[in-house]
Design a protein around this motif. Structure first.
Motif, PDB file in Angstrom:
ATOM      1  N   UNK A 156       0.824  -1.213   0.000  1.00 52.38           N
ATOM      2  CA  UNK A 156       0.000   0.000   0.000  1.00 52.38           C
ATOM      3  C   UNK A 156       0.858   1.263   0.000  1.00 52.38           C
ATOM      4  N   UNK A 157       2.022   1.204   0.646  1.00 47.91           N
ATOM      5  CA  UNK A 157       2.892   2.374   0.659  1.00 47.91           C
ATOM      6  C   UNK A 157       3.411   2.688  -0.737  1.00 47.91           C
ATOM      7  N   UNK A 158       3.622   1.632  -1.557  1.00 46.89           N
ATOM      8  CA  UNK A 158       4.077   1.835  -2.948  1.00 46.89           C
ATOM      9  C   UNK A 158       3.005   2.575  -3.744  1.00 46.89           C
ATOM     10  N   UNK A 159       1.760   2.144  -3.582  1.00 48.32           N
ATOM     11  CA  UNK A 159       0.670   2.823  -4.299  1.00 48.32           C
ATOM     12  C   UNK A 159       0.574   4.297  -3.900  1.00 48.32           C
ATOM     13  N   UNK A 160       0.694   4.551  -2.610  1.00 52.83           N
ATOM     14  CA  UNK A 160       0.538   5.914  -2.130  1.00 52.83           C
ATOM     15  C   UNK A 160       1.659   6.828  -2.620  1.00 52.83           C
ATOM     16  N   UNK A 161       2.819   6.244  -2.907  1.00 58.02           N
ATOM     17  CA  UNK A 161       3.942   7.040  -3.366  1.00 58.02           C
ATOM     18  C   UNK A 161       3.952   7.316  -4.853  1.00 58.02           C
ATOM     19  N   UNK A 162       3.032   6.694  -5.588  1.00 54.44           N
ATOM     20  CA  UNK A 162       2.988   6.877  -7.039  1.00 54.44           C
ATOM     21  C   UNK A 162       2.213   8.140  -7.409  1.00 54.44           C
ATOM     22  N   UNK A 163       2.455   8.684  -8.605  1.00 59.24           N
ATOM     23  CA  UNK A 163       1.692   9.855  -9.073  1.00 59.24           C
ATOM     24  C   UNK A 163       0.212   9.533  -9.197  1.00 59.24           C
ATOM     25  N   UNK A 164      -0.593  10.546  -9.489  1.00 61.88           N
ATOM     26  CA  UNK A 164      -2.030  10.352  -9.663  1.00 61.88           C
ATOM     27  C   UNK A 164      -2.296   9.465 -10.868  1.00 61.88           C
ATOM     28  N   UNK A 165      -3.530   8.951 -10.939  1.00 61.82           N
ATOM     29  CA  UNK A 165      -3.902   8.076 -12.055  1.00 61.82           C
ATOM     30  C   UNK A 165      -3.743   8.798 -13.389  1.00 61.82           C
ATOM     31  N   UNK A 166      -4.116  10.088 -13.433  1.00 61.75           N
ATOM     32  CA  UNK A 166      -3.998  10.844 -14.685  1.00 61.75           C
ATOM     33  C   UNK A 166      -2.543  10.955 -15.119  1.00 61.75           C
ATOM     34  N   UNK A 167      -1.646  11.204 -14.175  1.00 60.24           N
ATOM     35  CA  UNK A 167      -0.228  11.307 -14.507  1.00 60.24           C
ATOM     36  C   UNK A 167       0.329   9.966 -14.976  1.00 60.24           C
ATOM     37  N   UNK A 168      -0.131   8.889 -14.342  1.00 61.81           N
ATOM     38  CA  UNK A 168       0.333   7.570 -14.756  1.00 61.81           C
ATOM     39  C   UNK A 168      -0.167   7.212 -16.151  1.00 61.81           C
ATOM     40  N   UNK A 169      -1.378   7.616 -16.464  1.00 65.18           N
ATOM     41  CA  UNK A 169      -1.892   7.355 -17.809  1.00 65.18           C
ATOM     42  C   UNK A 169      -1.112   8.147 -18.852  1.00 65.18           C
ATOM     43  N   UNK A 170      -0.712   9.344 -18.487  1.00 66.58           N
ATOM     44  CA  UNK A 170       0.123  10.136 -19.400  1.00 66.58           C
ATOM     45  C   UNK A 170       1.457   9.439 -19.635  1.00 66.58           C
ATOM     46  N   UNK A 171       2.016   8.842 -18.572  1.00 69.11           N
ATOM     47  CA  UNK A 171       3.270   8.099 -18.717  1.00 69.11           C
ATOM     48  C   UNK A 171       3.083   6.855 -19.571  1.00 69.11           C
ATOM     49  N   UNK A 172       1.948   6.190 -19.426  1.00 70.28           N
ATOM     50  CA  UNK A 172       1.657   5.017 -20.262  1.00 70.28           C
ATOM     51  C   UNK A 172       1.583   5.418 -21.726  1.00 70.28           C
ATOM     52  N   UNK A 173       0.869   6.515 -22.007  1.00 69.66           N
ATOM     53  CA  UNK A 173       0.757   6.975 -23.393  1.00 69.66           C
ATOM     54  C   UNK A 173       2.125   7.307 -23.967  1.00 69.66           C
ATOM     55  N   UNK A 174       2.968   7.995 -23.189  1.00 73.07           N
ATOM     56  CA  UNK A 174       4.310   8.327 -23.667  1.00 73.07           C
ATOM     57  C   UNK A 174       5.135   7.070 -23.935  1.00 73.07           C
ATOM     58  N   UNK A 175       4.990   6.079 -23.072  1.00 73.79           N
ATOM     59  CA  UNK A 175       5.722   4.812 -23.259  1.00 73.79           C
ATOM     60  C   UNK A 175       5.321   4.138 -24.561  1.00 73.79           C
ATOM     61  N   UNK A 176       4.018   4.065 -24.818  1.00 76.25           N
ATOM     62  CA  UNK A 176       3.546   3.415 -26.045  1.00 76.25           C
ATOM     63  C   UNK A 176       3.972   4.212 -27.271  1.00 76.25           C
ATOM     64  N   UNK A 177       3.905   5.535 -27.184  1.00 73.06           N
ATOM     65  CA  UNK A 177       4.351   6.365 -28.304  1.00 73.06           C
ATOM     66  C   UNK A 177       5.820   6.101 -28.622  1.00 73.06           C
ATOM     67  N   UNK A 178       6.650   6.012 -27.610  1.00 71.78           N
ATOM     68  CA  UNK A 178       8.073   5.767 -27.833  1.00 71.78           C
ATOM     69  C   UNK A 178       8.302   4.421 -28.502  1.00 71.78           C
ATOM     70  N   UNK A 179       7.604   3.404 -28.024  1.00 73.68           N
ATOM     71  CA  UNK A 179       7.779   2.067 -28.605  1.00 73.68           C
ATOM     72  C   UNK A 179       7.242   2.037 -30.036  1.00 73.68           C
ATOM     73  N   UNK A 180       6.120   2.723 -30.268  1.00 79.21           N
ATOM     74  CA  UNK A 180       5.534   2.744 -31.616  1.00 79.21           C
ATOM     75  C   UNK A 180       6.477   3.390 -32.616  1.00 79.21           C
ATOM     76  N   UNK A 181       7.183   4.444 -32.216  1.00 80.04           N
ATOM     77  CA  UNK A 181       8.142   5.078 -33.118  1.00 80.04           C
ATOM     78  C   UNK A 181       9.239   4.108 -33.530  1.00 80.04           C
ATOM     79  N   UNK A 182       9.631   3.245 -32.622  1.00 76.04           N
ATOM     80  CA  UNK A 182      10.690   2.269 -32.926  1.00 76.04           C
ATOM     81  C   UNK A 182      10.177   1.113 -33.770  1.00 76.04           C
ATOM     82  N   UNK A 183       8.859   0.895 -33.765  1.00 72.35           N
ATOM     83  CA  UNK A 183       8.271  -0.246 -34.478  1.00 72.35           C
ATOM     84  C   UNK A 183       7.043   0.234 -35.248  1.00 72.35           C
TER      85      UNK A 183
END
Length: 572
Positions: A156-183
């Motif tokens: 539970x402490x790990x969850x509490x230390x993570x950014x908000x859900x919106x920020x995490x979704x932004x990070x997910x989108x950036x991750x997929x964009x980076x991988x898509x550029x490579x492939x």
């Protein structure tokens, strides 16, 4: 069928950088998607339920048999390497064997998979430590579906230390964009809370894919270069296999795929779109990123940065992926060799040649005007030999001068307007960079009331300056282009106000270039056009201003509605 996933020997585990690779929703997506790509998938579906801490990644890859599924989540188990020697010939995105095992300690993990050609699919649930707790036959198309749920539920402490859900979704989108550029050949479908979030359609090249990720960039704003490169002298000439489709490798040589935003059309406020990928993965390489920024120096306005995506496919023996657990930082052998190749490729992309004479409409008003015209239709524009002139990059023909400022130039595909001052400024600047020549001047140029800092600045750029009396200074040599100018003293004073040698070269080029408002005859205009086209960076002046406006014949035909058929008697 025998299992291809095996636990790594202890001595190999010790050689692999330790570290937790699962630290966020984005890291889970990255690890699972990379497994899909290693499995040869061409279609990847990512589903996210951030409030429930659940992620599902489905692909159409090669799939796993039952033996592999039972081994997949055990510690340091992988099908991608076998021995310590394999660490120097990594051809896959994953190889540590940590991700799935880590997920079993942080979440509930379930995998469904069926091999291509296999008759049965299997569903397996894993317990803590990667132990198989449930196995059953399931109906599934060839490929793999991995579901991670209740992520960090036991931390539970790990969850509490993570950014908000919106920020995490932004990070997910950036991750997929980076991988898509490579492939770029991959089809992506991404959903959030059972609703489609975004999709990425496959493209033949990264340059064709990029506008999907950066909508403000048009296809015509980009230039793409693909080069086959010889391997560095000490390479053992290992041949890549996993990324042949990514960058169309046709030989065992290394290769370079470069996509740049043309500096006269697009740039950024921050250096956030200087991206480097190596062998299918986006990486952080400050040395190569700085090389890219340096190659764009004096082509962009002040405090603006380029759009540039570089993808190198090189022999695995040139790379050590073992610098960071997430494999985002690497050690690259022969870094100077790659920097030289990158600089040459960027210079090629920024040049004006027969292969990249594209329409460049820089003003919003002109763009809207042309877009308002009817769609392209048939029209009678048939030069006798349309391909002949395109073989010669220096195919611009001076036609006229407008307002003693703009040169009207004709080329086989339309017409250009070239601003004479900044075109000449680009020519002079590159000449000065190649040959910074100081010539003696007699009598000396006398300057009055210089500060110690100004004197030091003039000495720093190579000028000979000495006291000539009270508050007087004598300058004994000057940059060659200023030799014939009446305002030489003012120019030297301008150089004294600071900046490095390159700044001085820009200032000299600007002051020495032909001024707007100066009449030019036909031969003078043609000479300037020829010299300008031969420069390394002809698209912008050293201050970043666009030098030319091009109107292609097809755009002119649309605007003047040459596809309208009114009547034969009207000569149309």
């Amino acid at each position: 069928m025998a299992s291809t996933i095996q636990a790594l020997p202890t001595e190999v585990v010790y050689l692999i950088t330790a570290g937790e690779v699962i630290d966020s929703l984005a890291s889970v997506v990255r690890e699972l998607v990379e497994n899909s790509l290693d499995a040869g998938a061409t279609r990847i579906v990512v589903s996210l339920w951030p409030q429930q801490w659940r992620i599902r990644v489905a692909d159409n890859g090669c799939g796993m048999n039952l033996d592999d599924l039972q081994q997949a989540a055990t510690a340091h188990s992988t099908s991608k390497i076998r021995s310590s020697a394999d660490l120097w010939k990594i051809n896959s995105l994953g190889f540590r064997g940590e991700a799935l095992h880590s997920l079993t300690t942080l979440a509930n993990l379930e995998i469904l998979s069926r091999t291509v050609g296999g008759k049965l699919g299997w569903r397996i649930s894993y317990g803590d430590g990667g132990e198989v707790v449930q196995v059953e036959v399931t109906a599934i198309a060839p490929g793999t579906v991995v579901t991670v749920s209740h992520l960090f539920g036991n931390c539970s402490s790990r969850r509490q230390g993570l950014p908000t859900a919106a920020q995490q979704m932004k990070a997910v989108q950036a991750t997929i964009h980076q991988i898509a550029l490579c492939h770029p050949h991959i089809t992506w479908q991404i959903s959030q809370n059972d609703r489609q979030w975004f999709t990425i359609c496959p493209a033949a090249t990264t340059g064709q894919l990029l506008p999907q990720i950066l909508p403000q960039v048009r296809q015509g704003d980009l230039q793409e270069v693909k080069l086959e490169l010889p391997n560095p002298p000490n390479s053992s000439l290992q041949t890549l296999h996993s990324y042949t489709d990514v960058i169309n490798r046709v030989s065992p040589n290394s290769s370079l795929n470069l996509v740049v935003g043309l500096p006269d059309r697009t740039h950024r406020h921050r250096p956030d779109w200087v991206r480097v990928a190596i062998n299918g993965r986006m990486v952080k390489t400050p040395e190569l990123e700085q090389t890219i920024l340096s190659a764009f120096h004096r082509t962009l306005p002040r405090d603006r940065y380029p759009i540039c995506f570089l993808h190198l496919a090189i022999s695995p023996d040139q790379i050590n992926w073992n610098r960071n657990p997430a494999k985002t930082e690497i050690y690259l052998n022969e870094i100077i060799y790659w920097q030289e190749q990158i600089t040459q490729a960027i210079n090629q992309a920024l040049s004006i040649s027969s292969n990249n004479l594209k329409e460049a409409v820089h003003t919003t008003r002109v763009s809207k005007l042309l877009k308002a015209a009817e769609a392209k239709g048939g029209y009678n524009f048939n030069p006798q030999n349309p391909n002949e002139d395109y073989k010669n990059p220096n195919s611009l023909k001076a036609v006229a001068q407008v307002s003693n400022t703009y040169i009207v130039a004709e080329h086989p595909g339309g017409m250009w307007l070239v601003e004479q001052h900044i075109a000449h400024e680009r020519v002079l600047y590159e000449q000065l960079c190649d040959n910074w020549q100081l010539v003696p001047v007699e009598p000396a140029i006398i300057l009055y009331q210089l500060s110690p800092a100004q004197v030091s600045q003039l000495q720093r750029i190579g000028l000979e300056i000495e006291p000539f009396g009270e508050q007087l200074w004598a300058v004994r040599n000057i940059p060659a282009p200023l030799q014939q100018r009446d305002d030489c003293a003012e120019a030297i004073l301008e150089l004294s106000w600071g900046g490095d040698l390159q700044t001085a070269q820009v200032a000299v080029a600007c002051r020495s270039a032909i001024r707007n408002g100066t009449p030019m005859n036909q031969q003078e205009m043609q000479t300037l056009l020829d010299n300008w086209q031969r420069t390394r960076n002809p698209r912008t002046c050293p201050h970043g201003r666009p030098i030319y406006l091009s109107l292609e014949e097809s755009a002119l035909a649309r605007f003047f509605r040459r596809n309208w058929v009114i009547g034969k008697s009207h000569g149309i």
